[in-house]
Design an enzyme around this catalytic site. Structure first.
Site, PDB file in Angstrom:
ATOM      1  N   HIS A   3       0.775  -1.302  -0.008  1.00  0.00           N
ATOM      2  CA  HIS A   3      -0.064   0.072  -0.178  1.00  0.00           C
ATOM      3  C   HIS A   3       0.687   1.204  -0.083  1.00  0.00           C
ATOM      4  CE1 HIS A   3      -3.995  -1.815   0.589  1.00  0.00           C
ATOM      5  NE2 HIS A   3      -3.292  -2.856   0.974  1.00  0.00           N
ATOM      6  N   ASP A  47       3.871   9.315  -0.723  1.00  0.00           N
ATOM      7  CA  ASP A  47       2.315   8.502  -0.328  1.00  0.00           C
ATOM      8  C   ASP A  47       2.333   7.523  -1.266  1.00  0.00           C
ATOM      9  OD1 ASP A  47       0.371   8.156   1.439  1.00  0.00           O
ATOM     10  OD2 ASP A  47      -0.269  10.309   1.483  1.00  0.00           O
TER      11      ASP A  47
HETATM   12  P1  ADQ Z   1      -2.937   6.220   4.870  1.00  0.00           P
HETATM   13  O1  ADQ Z   1      -1.534   6.553   5.190  1.00  0.00           O
HETATM   14  O2  ADQ Z   1      -3.553   6.057   6.093  1.00  0.00           O
HETATM   15  O3  ADQ Z   1      -3.037   4.794   4.076  1.00  0.00           O
HETATM   16  P2  ADQ Z   1      -4.844   7.693   3.115  1.00  0.00           P
HETATM   17  O4  ADQ Z   1      -4.794   7.055   1.856  1.00  0.00           O
HETATM   18  O5  ADQ Z   1      -4.983   9.180   2.936  1.00  0.00           O
HETATM   19  O6  ADQ Z   1      -3.578   7.296   4.041  1.00  0.00           O
HETATM   20  O7  ADQ Z   1      -5.949   7.014   3.910  1.00  0.00           O
HETATM   21  C1  ADQ Z   1      -6.363   7.485   5.121  1.00  0.00           C
HETATM   22  C2  ADQ Z   1      -7.825   7.357   5.321  1.00  0.00           C
HETATM   23  O8  ADQ Z   1      -8.278   7.829   6.809  1.00  0.00           O
HETATM   24  C3  ADQ Z   1      -8.832   7.937   4.495  1.00  0.00           C
HETATM   25  O9  ADQ Z   1      -9.841   7.247   4.355  1.00  0.00           O
HETATM   26  C4  ADQ Z   1      -8.900   9.142   5.528  1.00  0.00           C
HETATM   27  O10 ADQ Z   1     -10.387   9.653   5.370  1.00  0.00           O
HETATM   28  C5  ADQ Z   1      -8.985   8.431   6.872  1.00  0.00           C
HETATM   29  N1  ADQ Z   1      -8.536   9.829   7.630  1.00  0.00           N
HETATM   30  C6  ADQ Z   1      -7.350  10.214   7.410  1.00  0.00           C
HETATM   31  N2  ADQ Z   1      -7.236  11.305   8.179  1.00  0.00           N
HETATM   32  C7  ADQ Z   1      -8.478  11.366   8.967  1.00  0.00           C
HETATM   33  C8  ADQ Z   1      -8.842  12.219  10.194  1.00  0.00           C
HETATM   34  N3  ADQ Z   1      -8.104  13.158  10.690  1.00  0.00           N
HETATM   35  N4  ADQ Z   1      -9.849  11.749  10.753  1.00  0.00           N
HETATM   36  C9  ADQ Z   1     -10.551  10.656  10.156  1.00  0.00           C
HETATM   37  N5  ADQ Z   1     -10.410  10.187   9.166  1.00  0.00           N
HETATM   38  C10 ADQ Z   1      -9.091  10.298   8.506  1.00  0.00           C
HETATM   39  C11 ADQ Z   1      -2.166   3.992   3.308  1.00  0.00           C
HETATM   40  C12 ADQ Z   1      -0.829   4.702   2.729  1.00  0.00           C
HETATM   41  C13 ADQ Z   1      -1.641   5.469   1.488  1.00  0.00           C
HETATM   42  C14 ADQ Z   1      -2.815   4.514   0.876  1.00  0.00           C
HETATM   43  C15 ADQ Z   1      -3.728   3.827   1.740  1.00  0.00           C
HETATM   44  C16 ADQ Z   1      -4.257   2.788   0.982  1.00  0.00           C
HETATM   45  O11 ADQ Z   1      -0.129   5.297   3.181  1.00  0.00           O
HETATM   46  O12 ADQ Z   1      -0.876   5.927   0.374  1.00  0.00           O
HETATM   47  O13 ADQ Z   1      -3.394   5.446  -0.273  1.00  0.00           O
HETATM   48  O14 ADQ Z   1      -2.851   3.125   2.623  1.00  0.00           O
HETATM   49  O15 ADQ Z   1      -3.770   1.879   0.285  1.00  0.00           O
END
Ligand code: ADQ
Length: 449
Positions: A158, A352
Protein backbone atom coordinates in the site's frame (compact mmCIF):
# COMPACT_ATOMS: atom_id res chain seq x y z
CA UNK A 1 -12.11 -18.96 -7.47
CA UNK A 2 -11.76 -20.73 -4.11
CA UNK A 3 -12.22 -19.19 -0.69
CA UNK A 4 -10.49 -15.83 -0.24
CA UNK A 5 -8.03 -15.53 2.62
CA UNK A 6 -7.03 -11.96 3.44
CA UNK A 7 -4.01 -11.39 5.65
CA UNK A 8 -3.21 -7.96 7.04
CA UNK A 9 -1.30 -6.80 10.10
CA UNK A 10 -4.45 -5.56 11.83
CA UNK A 11 -7.80 -7.23 11.29
CA UNK A 12 -10.75 -4.84 11.40
CA UNK A 13 -13.64 -5.80 13.65
CA UNK A 14 -16.85 -6.95 11.90
CA UNK A 15 -18.34 -3.58 12.88
CA UNK A 16 -15.47 -1.70 11.25
CA UNK A 17 -15.97 -3.72 8.06
CA UNK A 18 -19.70 -3.02 8.01
CA UNK A 19 -19.17 0.73 8.51
CA UNK A 20 -15.97 1.05 6.51
CA UNK A 21 -15.62 4.03 4.28
CA UNK A 22 -11.83 4.02 3.77
CA UNK A 23 -9.76 2.35 1.04
CA UNK A 24 -8.49 -1.05 2.09
CA UNK A 25 -11.45 -2.05 4.21
CA UNK A 26 -14.06 -0.75 1.79
CA UNK A 27 -12.33 -2.29 -1.20
CA UNK A 28 -12.12 -5.61 0.52
CA UNK A 29 -15.57 -5.37 2.08
CA UNK A 30 -16.96 -4.96 -1.44
CA UNK A 31 -14.79 -7.72 -2.87
CA UNK A 32 -15.62 -10.25 -0.18
CA UNK A 33 -19.35 -9.61 -0.12
CA UNK A 34 -21.11 -12.86 -0.93
CA UNK A 35 -17.83 -14.75 -1.11
CA UNK A 36 -16.60 -17.07 1.64
CA UNK A 37 -13.68 -15.28 3.28
CA UNK A 38 -11.21 -15.77 6.07
CA UNK A 39 -9.48 -12.63 7.39
CA UNK A 40 -6.36 -13.33 9.42
CA UNK A 41 -4.01 -11.06 11.37
CA UNK A 42 -3.00 -9.48 14.64
CA UNK A 43 -5.77 -8.74 17.14
CA UNK A 44 -4.18 -5.53 18.40
CA UNK A 45 -3.64 -7.16 21.80
CA UNK A 46 -0.37 -8.08 23.49
CA UNK A 47 0.64 -10.34 26.37
CA UNK A 48 3.83 -11.08 28.30
CA UNK A 49 3.87 -14.89 28.06
CA UNK A 50 6.88 -15.67 25.87
CA UNK A 51 6.52 -19.45 26.21
CA UNK A 52 2.86 -19.72 25.15
CA UNK A 53 2.08 -20.33 21.45
CA UNK A 54 -0.84 -18.16 20.31
CA UNK A 55 -4.07 -19.83 19.22
CA UNK A 56 -6.14 -17.95 16.63
CA UNK A 57 -9.41 -16.60 18.04
CA UNK A 58 -12.17 -16.95 15.49
CA UNK A 59 -15.44 -15.10 15.09
CA UNK A 60 -17.82 -15.22 12.24
CA UNK A 61 -20.07 -12.55 10.80
CA UNK A 62 -21.92 -12.22 7.51
CA UNK A 63 -20.00 -15.06 5.85
CA UNK A 64 -16.59 -13.77 6.93
CA UNK A 65 -14.47 -15.63 9.46
CA UNK A 66 -12.16 -13.33 11.42
CA UNK A 67 -9.15 -15.10 12.94
CA UNK A 68 -6.72 -13.14 15.08
CA UNK A 69 -3.70 -13.82 17.23
CA UNK A 70 -2.06 -11.83 20.00
CA UNK A 71 1.64 -10.99 20.01
CA UNK A 72 3.95 -10.75 22.98
CA UNK A 73 4.91 -7.21 23.96
CA UNK A 74 8.44 -7.95 22.76
CA UNK A 75 7.20 -9.14 19.37
CA UNK A 76 4.92 -6.15 19.02
CA UNK A 77 7.76 -3.75 19.78
CA UNK A 78 10.27 -5.36 17.44
CA UNK A 79 7.97 -6.32 14.58
CA UNK A 80 5.48 -3.47 14.54
CA UNK A 81 6.94 -0.39 16.22
CA UNK A 82 10.52 -1.30 15.41
CA UNK A 83 11.04 -2.88 12.01
CA UNK A 84 7.73 -2.05 10.32
CA UNK A 85 7.20 1.53 11.46
CA UNK A 86 10.69 2.61 12.54
CA UNK A 87 12.65 1.07 9.65
CA UNK A 88 10.58 -0.04 6.63
CA UNK A 89 8.14 2.87 6.71
CA UNK A 90 10.80 5.61 6.48
CA UNK A 91 12.83 3.69 3.86
CA UNK A 92 9.79 3.11 1.64
CA UNK A 93 8.95 6.81 1.98
CA UNK A 94 12.47 7.73 0.73
CA UNK A 95 13.61 8.83 4.22
CA UNK A 96 16.71 6.73 4.76
CA UNK A 97 17.97 9.23 7.34
CA UNK A 98 15.01 8.52 9.63
CA UNK A 99 15.61 4.76 9.65
CA UNK A 100 16.63 3.48 13.10
CA UNK A 101 18.02 0.14 11.98
CA UNK A 102 18.57 -2.70 14.43
CA UNK A 103 19.31 -6.31 13.50
CA UNK A 104 17.36 -7.46 16.51
CA UNK A 105 14.22 -5.82 15.11
CA UNK A 106 14.77 -7.34 11.68
CA UNK A 107 14.95 -10.73 13.37
CA UNK A 108 11.74 -10.12 15.32
CA UNK A 109 10.05 -9.03 12.08
CA UNK A 110 11.03 -12.31 10.42
CA UNK A 111 10.02 -14.24 13.53
CA UNK A 112 6.52 -12.72 13.59
CA UNK A 113 6.05 -13.40 9.88
CA UNK A 114 6.93 -17.04 10.52
CA UNK A 115 4.53 -17.04 13.46
CA UNK A 116 1.76 -15.65 11.22
CA UNK A 117 2.42 -18.43 8.70
CA UNK A 118 2.39 -21.17 11.34
CA UNK A 119 -0.83 -19.93 12.95
CA UNK A 120 -2.54 -19.49 9.58
CA UNK A 121 -1.47 -22.89 8.25
CA UNK A 122 -4.03 -25.08 10.06
CA UNK A 123 -6.84 -22.74 8.92
CA UNK A 124 -5.99 -23.04 5.21
CA UNK A 125 -7.67 -25.25 2.61
CA UNK A 126 -6.04 -26.42 -0.63
CA UNK A 127 -8.20 -24.33 -2.97
CA UNK A 128 -7.84 -21.07 -1.00
CA UNK A 129 -6.56 -17.90 -2.65
CA UNK A 130 -4.44 -15.94 -0.18
CA UNK A 131 -4.07 -12.15 -0.43
CA UNK A 132 -1.38 -10.62 1.80
CA UNK A 133 -1.35 -6.88 2.56
CA UNK A 134 1.39 -4.39 3.09
CA UNK A 135 4.90 -3.78 4.34
CA UNK A 136 4.51 -5.56 7.68
CA UNK A 137 4.23 -8.83 5.74
CA UNK A 138 6.82 -8.80 2.91
CA UNK A 139 8.21 -12.23 3.97
CA UNK A 140 4.87 -13.93 4.71
CA UNK A 141 4.57 -15.58 1.27
CA UNK A 142 7.98 -17.22 1.68
CA UNK A 143 7.14 -18.26 5.25
CA UNK A 144 3.90 -19.87 4.00
CA UNK A 145 5.80 -21.75 1.28
CA UNK A 146 8.26 -23.03 3.90
CA UNK A 147 5.27 -24.42 5.77
CA UNK A 148 4.27 -26.26 2.61
CA UNK A 149 1.40 -24.02 1.45
CA UNK A 150 0.76 -24.54 -2.25
CA UNK A 151 -2.27 -22.22 -2.63
CA UNK A 152 -2.02 -19.11 -4.79
CA UNK A 153 -0.63 -16.23 -2.76
CA UNK A 154 -0.71 -12.59 -3.85
CA UNK A 155 0.85 -9.52 -2.20
CA UNK A 156 -0.15 -5.85 -2.32
CA UNK A 157 2.06 -3.03 -1.08
CA UNK A 158 0.00 0.00 0.00
CA UNK A 159 2.96 2.34 0.50
CA UNK A 160 5.53 3.56 -2.05
CA UNK A 161 8.46 1.47 -3.19
CA UNK A 162 11.62 3.61 -3.40
CA UNK A 163 14.39 3.49 -6.04
CA UNK A 164 16.51 0.34 -5.99
CA UNK A 165 19.67 1.95 -4.58
CA UNK A 166 17.75 3.51 -1.74
CA UNK A 167 15.85 0.37 -0.78
CA UNK A 168 18.94 -1.79 -0.87
CA UNK A 169 20.67 0.45 1.67
CA UNK A 170 18.32 -1.17 4.17
CA UNK A 171 20.09 -4.10 5.82
CA UNK A 172 17.96 -7.15 5.08
CA UNK A 173 16.59 -5.62 1.86
CA UNK A 174 17.90 -8.41 -0.38
CA UNK A 175 16.30 -10.95 1.88
CA UNK A 176 12.92 -9.22 1.65
CA UNK A 177 13.22 -8.92 -2.13
CA UNK A 178 14.08 -12.59 -2.53
CA UNK A 179 11.11 -13.51 -0.37
CA UNK A 180 8.83 -11.69 -2.82
CA UNK A 181 9.64 -14.46 -5.31
CA UNK A 182 7.27 -16.74 -3.38
CA UNK A 183 4.23 -14.68 -4.38
CA UNK A 184 2.25 -15.49 -7.50
CA UNK A 185 1.40 -11.80 -7.93
CA UNK A 186 2.95 -8.63 -6.50
CA UNK A 187 0.87 -5.45 -6.72
CA UNK A 188 1.90 -1.87 -5.98
CA UNK A 189 0.11 1.47 -6.27
CA UNK A 190 1.76 3.20 -9.25
CA UNK A 191 3.81 2.56 -12.39
CA UNK A 192 6.71 4.37 -10.70
CA UNK A 193 6.57 1.98 -7.72
CA UNK A 194 6.41 -0.99 -10.09
CA UNK A 195 9.44 0.28 -12.04
CA UNK A 196 11.40 0.84 -8.81
CA UNK A 197 10.51 -2.55 -7.41
CA UNK A 198 11.23 -4.36 -10.66
CA UNK A 199 14.67 -2.81 -10.82
CA UNK A 200 15.32 -3.97 -7.24
CA UNK A 201 13.98 -7.48 -7.95
CA UNK A 202 16.09 -7.77 -11.09
CA UNK A 203 19.18 -6.68 -9.12
CA UNK A 204 18.85 -9.68 -6.79
CA UNK A 205 17.92 -12.08 -9.56
CA UNK A 206 14.24 -12.50 -8.74
CA UNK A 207 12.02 -13.11 -11.75
CA UNK A 208 8.60 -12.15 -10.32
CA UNK A 209 7.43 -8.75 -11.67
CA UNK A 210 5.43 -6.12 -9.78
CA UNK A 211 2.34 -4.61 -11.43
CA UNK A 212 0.53 -1.36 -10.65
CA UNK A 213 -3.02 -1.50 -9.25
CA UNK A 214 -3.90 2.00 -7.97
CA UNK A 215 -6.39 1.87 -5.11
CA UNK A 216 -9.56 3.98 -5.06
CA UNK A 217 -12.47 4.92 -2.83
CA UNK A 218 -16.21 4.46 -3.06
CA UNK A 219 -16.95 7.93 -4.51
CA UNK A 220 -20.74 7.62 -4.62
CA UNK A 221 -21.06 6.72 -0.97
CA UNK A 222 -18.53 9.40 0.08
CA UNK A 223 -20.47 12.02 -1.90
CA UNK A 224 -23.71 11.01 -0.17
CA UNK A 225 -21.97 11.25 3.18
CA UNK A 226 -20.66 14.70 2.34
CA UNK A 227 -24.14 15.98 1.51
CA UNK A 228 -25.49 14.62 4.79
CA UNK A 229 -22.40 15.71 6.73
CA UNK A 230 -22.62 19.29 5.57
CA UNK A 231 -25.89 19.53 7.50
CA UNK A 232 -24.45 18.01 10.70
CA UNK A 233 -24.39 20.37 13.66
CA UNK A 234 -20.58 20.36 13.92
CA UNK A 235 -20.49 21.74 10.40
CA UNK A 236 -23.04 24.41 11.17
CA UNK A 237 -20.73 25.51 13.99
CA UNK A 238 -17.70 25.51 11.73
CA UNK A 239 -19.52 27.54 9.10
CA UNK A 240 -20.61 30.01 11.74
CA UNK A 241 -17.07 30.28 13.13
CA UNK A 242 -15.68 30.89 9.63
CA UNK A 243 -18.08 33.79 9.25
CA UNK A 244 -17.95 33.76 5.45
CA UNK A 245 -14.19 33.19 5.20
CA UNK A 246 -12.82 30.63 2.74
CA UNK A 247 -11.70 27.34 4.24
CA UNK A 248 -8.46 25.56 3.36
CA UNK A 249 -8.52 21.97 4.61
CA UNK A 250 -5.81 19.42 5.45
CA UNK A 251 -6.72 15.91 6.67
CA UNK A 252 -4.05 13.34 7.49
CA UNK A 253 -2.86 10.89 10.06
CA UNK A 254 -0.16 12.67 12.05
CA UNK A 255 2.76 11.27 10.04
CA UNK A 256 5.99 12.82 8.77
CA UNK A 257 5.30 11.42 5.29
CA UNK A 258 2.29 13.72 5.00
CA UNK A 259 4.29 16.97 4.90
CA UNK A 260 2.22 18.77 7.53
CA UNK A 261 4.85 21.25 8.86
CA UNK A 262 5.93 22.01 5.28
CA UNK A 263 2.29 22.68 4.39
CA UNK A 264 1.75 24.98 7.36
CA UNK A 265 4.86 26.92 6.36
CA UNK A 266 3.43 27.18 2.84
CA UNK A 267 0.24 28.62 4.32
CA UNK A 268 2.26 31.13 6.31
CA UNK A 269 4.22 32.08 3.19
CA UNK A 270 0.89 32.78 1.49
CA UNK A 271 -0.05 35.16 4.31
CA UNK A 272 3.31 36.89 3.91
CA UNK A 273 3.32 37.15 0.14
CA UNK A 274 -0.37 37.64 -0.63
CA UNK A 275 -1.71 40.04 2.02
CA UNK A 276 -5.17 40.14 0.39
CA UNK A 277 -5.90 36.75 2.01
CA UNK A 278 -5.11 37.93 5.54
CA UNK A 279 -8.26 37.86 7.61
CA UNK A 280 -10.18 36.25 4.72
CA UNK A 281 -9.13 32.59 4.85
CA UNK A 282 -8.77 30.03 7.55
CA UNK A 283 -6.77 26.81 7.43
CA UNK A 284 -8.12 23.75 9.27
CA UNK A 285 -5.67 20.88 9.74
CA UNK A 286 -7.14 17.67 11.16
CA UNK A 287 -4.36 15.26 12.09
CA UNK A 288 -5.18 12.51 14.59
CA UNK A 289 -2.15 11.17 16.42
CA UNK A 290 -0.89 7.85 15.06
CA UNK A 291 2.00 5.62 16.13
CA UNK A 292 2.48 7.80 19.19
CA UNK A 293 5.07 5.37 20.64
CA UNK A 294 7.55 5.79 17.78
CA UNK A 295 10.10 8.57 18.63
CA UNK A 296 9.90 10.35 15.25
CA UNK A 297 6.14 10.71 15.67
CA UNK A 298 6.54 12.22 19.12
CA UNK A 299 9.04 14.70 17.71
CA UNK A 300 6.69 15.62 14.86
CA UNK A 301 3.87 16.26 17.29
CA UNK A 302 6.03 18.60 19.36
CA UNK A 303 7.14 20.39 16.20
CA UNK A 304 3.54 20.91 15.08
CA UNK A 305 2.41 22.11 18.50
CA UNK A 306 5.11 24.72 18.40
CA UNK A 307 4.64 25.73 14.78
CA UNK A 308 0.85 26.09 14.99
CA UNK A 309 1.14 28.06 18.23
CA UNK A 310 3.73 30.38 16.74
CA UNK A 311 1.76 31.03 13.55
CA UNK A 312 -1.45 31.81 15.37
CA UNK A 313 0.45 33.96 17.86
CA UNK A 314 2.05 35.90 15.07
CA UNK A 315 -0.85 36.28 12.63
CA UNK A 316 -4.15 36.02 14.51
CA UNK A 317 -6.37 39.05 15.03
CA UNK A 318 -8.80 39.25 17.92
CA UNK A 319 -11.56 38.25 15.50
CA UNK A 320 -9.57 35.97 13.13
CA UNK A 321 -7.79 32.68 13.73
CA UNK A 322 -5.63 31.78 10.71
CA UNK A 323 -4.99 28.16 11.72
CA UNK A 324 -7.13 25.53 13.44
CA UNK A 325 -5.17 22.42 14.32
CA UNK A 326 -6.88 19.32 15.73
CA UNK A 327 -5.05 16.14 16.77
CA UNK A 328 -8.23 14.08 17.21
CA UNK A 329 -10.07 12.17 14.48
CA UNK A 330 -13.45 13.46 13.36
CA UNK A 331 -16.46 11.24 12.62
CA UNK A 332 -16.40 10.30 8.98
CA UNK A 333 -19.68 12.02 8.17
CA UNK A 334 -18.55 15.29 9.73
CA UNK A 335 -15.24 15.06 7.90
CA UNK A 336 -16.99 14.44 4.57
CA UNK A 337 -19.14 17.52 5.18
CA UNK A 338 -16.07 19.63 6.00
CA UNK A 339 -14.44 18.48 2.74
CA UNK A 340 -17.52 19.66 0.86
CA UNK A 341 -17.40 23.04 2.51
CA UNK A 342 -13.66 23.57 1.94
CA UNK A 343 -12.73 25.96 -0.88
CA UNK A 344 -9.30 24.30 -1.11
CA UNK A 345 -8.24 20.73 -0.32
CA UNK A 346 -4.55 20.95 0.54
CA UNK A 347 -2.97 17.50 0.20
CA UNK A 348 0.80 17.75 0.18
CA UNK A 349 2.52 14.54 1.30
CA UNK A 350 6.28 14.42 0.81
CA UNK A 351 5.66 10.88 -0.43
CA UNK A 352 2.51 8.74 -0.33
CA UNK A 353 1.49 5.35 -1.69
CA UNK A 354 -1.78 6.70 -3.05
CA UNK A 355 -3.45 9.18 -0.67
CA UNK A 356 -7.14 8.53 -0.44
CA UNK A 357 -7.85 11.88 1.18
CA UNK A 358 -7.24 13.57 -2.19
CA UNK A 359 -9.83 11.32 -3.82
CA UNK A 360 -12.28 11.86 -0.96
CA UNK A 361 -11.94 15.64 -1.31
CA UNK A 362 -12.86 15.37 -4.98
CA UNK A 363 -15.81 13.04 -4.32
CA UNK A 364 -17.20 15.37 -1.63
CA UNK A 365 -17.49 18.51 -3.78
CA UNK A 366 -20.70 20.23 -4.80
CA UNK A 367 -20.80 19.79 -8.63
CA UNK A 368 -22.31 23.26 -9.03
CA UNK A 369 -19.65 25.02 -6.95
CA UNK A 370 -16.64 22.73 -6.46
CA UNK A 371 -13.49 23.58 -4.53
CA UNK A 372 -9.92 23.25 -5.79
CA UNK A 373 -7.52 20.41 -5.01
CA UNK A 374 -3.88 21.36 -4.40
CA UNK A 375 -1.92 18.12 -4.59
CA UNK A 376 1.66 17.04 -4.08
CA UNK A 377 3.32 15.66 -7.19
CA UNK A 378 4.77 12.98 -4.91
CA UNK A 379 1.41 11.45 -3.93
CA UNK A 380 0.63 8.18 -5.68
CA UNK A 381 -2.65 9.81 -6.71
CA UNK A 382 -0.88 12.56 -8.72
CA UNK A 383 -0.63 10.65 -12.05
CA UNK A 384 -4.41 10.10 -11.99
CA UNK A 385 -5.29 13.55 -10.62
CA UNK A 386 -3.31 15.76 -12.99
CA UNK A 387 -6.15 18.31 -13.12
CA UNK A 388 -5.41 19.35 -9.55
CA UNK A 389 -2.89 22.16 -8.99
CA UNK A 390 0.25 20.05 -8.58
CA UNK A 391 2.99 21.31 -6.26
CA UNK A 392 6.38 20.36 -4.92
CA UNK A 393 5.56 20.04 -1.20
CA UNK A 394 9.13 20.96 -0.17
CA UNK A 395 8.75 24.49 -1.56
CA UNK A 396 6.67 26.82 0.65
CA UNK A 397 6.59 29.39 -2.16
CA UNK A 398 5.02 26.90 -4.55
CA UNK A 399 2.40 26.02 -1.95
CA UNK A 400 1.74 29.73 -1.34
CA UNK A 401 1.33 30.43 -5.06
CA UNK A 402 -0.94 27.40 -5.53
CA UNK A 403 -3.13 28.53 -2.62
CA UNK A 404 -3.36 32.02 -4.08
CA UNK A 405 -4.27 30.58 -7.49
CA UNK A 406 -6.85 28.21 -5.95
CA UNK A 407 -8.49 30.91 -3.83
CA UNK A 408 -8.81 33.21 -6.82
CA UNK A 409 -10.02 30.60 -9.33
CA UNK A 410 -13.28 31.40 -11.14
CA UNK A 411 -16.26 29.05 -11.25
CA UNK A 412 -15.76 27.93 -14.87
CA UNK A 413 -12.20 26.73 -14.29
CA UNK A 414 -13.10 25.12 -10.99
CA UNK A 415 -15.89 23.16 -12.64
CA UNK A 416 -13.71 22.14 -15.61
CA UNK A 417 -10.91 20.85 -13.38
CA UNK A 418 -13.26 19.19 -10.93
CA UNK A 419 -15.19 17.29 -13.63
CA UNK A 420 -11.94 15.81 -14.92
CA UNK A 421 -10.91 14.88 -11.37
CA UNK A 422 -14.30 13.35 -10.65
CA UNK A 423 -14.04 11.18 -13.78
CA UNK A 424 -10.66 9.93 -12.57
CA UNK A 425 -11.97 9.18 -9.08
CA UNK A 426 -14.92 7.27 -10.55
CA UNK A 427 -12.78 5.34 -13.04
CA UNK A 428 -10.92 3.33 -10.37
CA UNK A 429 -12.86 2.61 -7.19
CA UNK A 430 -12.09 0.56 -4.12
CA UNK A 431 -14.24 -2.25 -5.44
CA UNK A 432 -12.79 -2.21 -8.96
CA UNK A 433 -9.28 -2.21 -7.46
CA UNK A 434 -9.97 -5.32 -5.38
CA UNK A 435 -11.68 -7.02 -8.32
CA UNK A 436 -8.75 -6.25 -10.64
CA UNK A 437 -6.15 -7.59 -8.20
CA UNK A 438 -8.14 -10.77 -7.56
CA UNK A 439 -8.82 -11.30 -11.27
CA UNK A 440 -5.10 -10.93 -11.99
CA UNK A 441 -4.28 -13.38 -9.22
CA UNK A 442 -6.86 -15.77 -10.60
CA UNK A 443 -5.30 -15.49 -14.04
CA UNK A 444 -1.63 -16.10 -13.20
CA UNK A 445 -0.01 -19.48 -13.36
CA UNK A 446 0.84 -20.90 -9.93
CA UNK A 447 4.56 -20.37 -9.40
CA UNK A 448 6.69 -23.17 -8.08
CA UNK A 449 7.10 -22.84 -4.31
P1 ADQ B 1 -2.80 6.24 4.97
O1 ADQ B 1 -1.38 6.67 5.11
O2 ADQ B 1 -3.54 6.09 6.24
O3 ADQ B 1 -2.96 4.91 4.11
P2 ADQ B 1 -4.75 7.65 3.14
O4 ADQ B 1 -4.67 6.97 1.82
O5 ADQ B 1 -4.92 9.10 3.00
O6 ADQ B 1 -3.47 7.43 4.05
O7 ADQ B 1 -5.99 7.01 3.88
C1 ADQ B 1 -6.38 7.42 5.12
C2 ADQ B 1 -7.85 7.13 5.39
O8 ADQ B 1 -8.10 7.51 6.75
C3 ADQ B 1 -8.77 7.95 4.52
O9 ADQ B 1 -9.91 7.22 4.20
C4 ADQ B 1 -9.11 9.17 5.40
O10 ADQ B 1 -10.38 9.72 5.21
C5 ADQ B 1 -9.01 8.60 6.79
N1 ADQ B 1 -8.47 9.69 7.60
C6 ADQ B 1 -7.30 10.34 7.43
N2 ADQ B 1 -7.18 11.34 8.31
C7 ADQ B 1 -8.29 11.34 9.05
C8 ADQ B 1 -8.78 12.16 10.10
N3 ADQ B 1 -8.09 13.19 10.52
N4 ADQ B 1 -9.98 11.84 10.66
C9 ADQ B 1 -10.69 10.80 10.17
N5 ADQ B 1 -10.30 10.03 9.15
C10 ADQ B 1 -9.12 10.29 8.60
C11 ADQ B 1 -2.06 3.97 3.49
C12 ADQ B 1 -1.01 4.58 2.55
C13 ADQ B 1 -1.70 5.42 1.49
C14 ADQ B 1 -2.72 4.58 0.73
C15 ADQ B 1 -3.64 3.85 1.69
C16 ADQ B 1 -4.54 2.85 0.98
O11 ADQ B 1 -0.07 5.36 3.27
O12 ADQ B 1 -0.76 5.98 0.59
O13 ADQ B 1 -3.47 5.42 -0.11
O14 ADQ B 1 -2.90 3.12 2.67
O15 ADQ B 1 -3.81 1.96 0.19
Amino acid sequence: MGRLVVVSNRVPSPREVAQAAGGLTVGLADAIRGQPTLWFGWSGGTHGKEDVAPVPQQTEQAGVTYATIELTSRQHRGFYQGFSNGILWPVCHYRLGLMQYSRNELETYLEVNTLFARCLLPLLRPDDVVWVHDYQLFPLGAALRREGVSAKVGFFLHIPFPPEQLFRALPGADLLLKDLASYDLVGVQTEQDAANMNEALAAVGVSVRARAFPIGINPKSFAREAVRGEKAKENARLIQALNGRALILGVDRLDYSKGIPERIRGFERMLQRFPAHRGRVSFLQVAPVSRGDVPEYKALRRQLDELSGRINGEWAEIDWLPLRYITRGLPRKVLAGVHRHARVGLVTPLRDGMNLVAKEYVAAQDPADPGVLVLSRFAGAAPELGDAILVNPYDPDEIAEALDQALGMGLAERVRRWEALRDAVERVTAASWARDVLAALDGVERRAA
